[in-house]
Scaffold this active site. Structure first.
Site, PDB file in Angstrom:
ATOM      1  N   LYS A 193     -12.413   5.940 -21.371  1.00 52.88           N
ATOM      2  CA  LYS A 193     -11.426   4.869 -21.145  1.00 52.88           C
ATOM      3  C   LYS A 193     -10.188   5.282 -21.936  1.00 52.88           C
ATOM      4  CE  LYS A 193     -11.099  -0.171 -21.454  1.00 52.88           C
ATOM      5  NZ  LYS A 193     -11.730  -1.383 -22.034  1.00 52.88           N
TER       6      LYS A 193
ATOM      7  N   TYR B  67     -21.433  16.715  -3.536  1.00 57.83           N
ATOM      8  CA  TYR B  67     -20.643  16.090  -4.616  1.00 57.83           C
ATOM      9  C   TYR B  67     -19.644  15.100  -4.045  1.00 57.83           C
ATOM     10  CZ  TYR B  67     -18.404  20.622  -3.577  1.00 57.83           C
ATOM     11  OH  TYR B  67     -17.913  21.740  -2.957  1.00 57.83           O
TER      12      TYR B  67
ATOM     13  N   GLU C   5     -20.542   0.778 -21.369  1.00 60.50           N
ATOM     14  CA  GLU C   5     -21.981   1.044 -21.402  1.00 60.50           C
ATOM     15  C   GLU C   5     -22.661   0.493 -20.142  1.00 60.50           C
ATOM     16  OE1 GLU C   5     -20.192   0.114 -24.007  1.00 60.50           O
ATOM     17  OE2 GLU C   5     -20.975   0.963 -25.865  1.00 60.50           O
TER      18      GLU C   5
ATOM     19  N   GLU D 195      -8.031  -8.009 -20.235  1.00 58.53           N
ATOM     20  CA  GLU D 195      -8.550  -6.819 -19.555  1.00 58.53           C
ATOM     21  C   GLU D 195      -9.207  -7.161 -18.215  1.00 58.53           C
ATOM     22  OE1 GLU D 195     -10.753  -5.156 -23.177  1.00 58.53           O
ATOM     23  OE2 GLU D 195      -9.796  -3.386 -22.271  1.00 58.53           O
TER      24      GLU D 195
HETATM   25  N1  LIG Z   1     -18.833   0.753 -27.410  1.00 64.59           N
HETATM   26  C1  LIG Z   1     -17.783   0.067 -26.847  1.00 64.59           C
HETATM   27  N2  LIG Z   1     -16.800  -0.354 -27.640  1.00 64.59           N
HETATM   28  C2  LIG Z   1     -15.778  -1.045 -27.115  1.00 64.59           C
HETATM   29  C3  LIG Z   1     -15.708  -1.310 -25.744  1.00 64.59           C
HETATM   30  C4  LIG Z   1     -16.750  -0.833 -24.916  1.00 64.59           C
HETATM   31  O1  LIG Z   1     -16.777  -1.002 -23.666  1.00 64.59           O
HETATM   32  N3  LIG Z   1     -17.774  -0.144 -25.494  1.00 64.59           N
HETATM   33  N4  LIG Z   1     -14.624  -2.004 -25.238  1.00 64.59           N
HETATM   34  C5  LIG Z   1     -13.667  -2.439 -26.036  1.00 64.59           C
HETATM   35  C6  LIG Z   1     -12.468  -3.116 -25.487  1.00 64.59           C
HETATM   36  O2  LIG Z   1     -12.622  -3.513 -24.142  1.00 64.59           O
HETATM   37  C7  LIG Z   1     -11.282  -2.178 -25.686  1.00 64.59           C
HETATM   38  O3  LIG Z   1     -11.404  -1.055 -24.819  1.00 64.59           O
HETATM   39  C8  LIG Z   1      -9.945  -2.841 -25.428  1.00 64.59           C
HETATM   40  O4  LIG Z   1      -8.922  -1.987 -25.772  1.00 64.59           O
HETATM   41  C9  LIG Z   1     -13.673  -2.231 -27.487  1.00 64.59           C
HETATM   42  N5  LIG Z   1     -14.795  -1.484 -27.948  1.00 64.59           N
END
Ligand SMILES: Nc1nc2c(c(=O)[nH]1)N=C([C@H](O)[C@@H](O)CO)CN2
Length: 121
Positions: free
Chosen positions: A98, A53, A73, A21
């Site tokens: 995402k 904005y 986060e 990633e």
């Molecule tokens: N609470 C979260 N959980 C997950 C995150 C995140 O940023 N916050 N990221 C991932 C991995 O990067 C995922 O997106 C890969 O597909 C998993 N869980």
């Protein structure tokens, strides 16, 4: 308190906890709400009495686009702090999706609310 909002702002970043990633850009979608009293701008009809904005969107884009992060986060927290400080805001709500993260889910993400009081502590 009134609100100025931006919906579905798309920003590309190297975002994720896995090594792969950090090698390719992925899409993040931002919904942003900022607390602002709109009465003065409504009376004056002058953008200088409001928060544009466009300016908010550009600030988020230039902070996040092309950068590397592990967790969404972290992105949300940095953007909340950026907006509160840059525009002298008292309150923001940031939702980040995402959409490509979980194949069988339409989208996943986080929502945070931060106030100037929380940031000072
Ligand atoms: N609470 C979260 N959980 C997950 C995150 C995140 O940023 N916050 N990221 C991932 C991995 O990067 C995922 O997106 C890969 O597909 C998993 N869980």
């Amino acid at each position: 308190m009134d609100i100025i909002f931006i919906k579905k702002l798309i920003v590309m970043a190297f975002i994720g906890v896995y090594d792969w990633e950090q090698q390719r850009l992925q899409k993040l979608i931002f919904d942003i709400e900022v607390g602002w009293n709109n009465v003065t701008a409504a009376l004056s009809d002058n953008i200088n009495d409001s928060i544009s904005y466009t300016a908010i969107s550009e600030a988020v884009l230039s902070w996040v686009h092309g950068k590397h992060f592990a967790l969404i986060e972290r992105v949300a927290e940095e953007v909340a702090e950026l907006l509160i400080n840059k525009f002298s805001l008292t309150w923001v709500r940031i939702k980040i999706q995402k959409p490509s993260a979980v194949p069988y889910a339409k989208s996943v993400g986080v929502i945070i609310q931060r106030s100037i009081k929380e940031l000072k502590n």
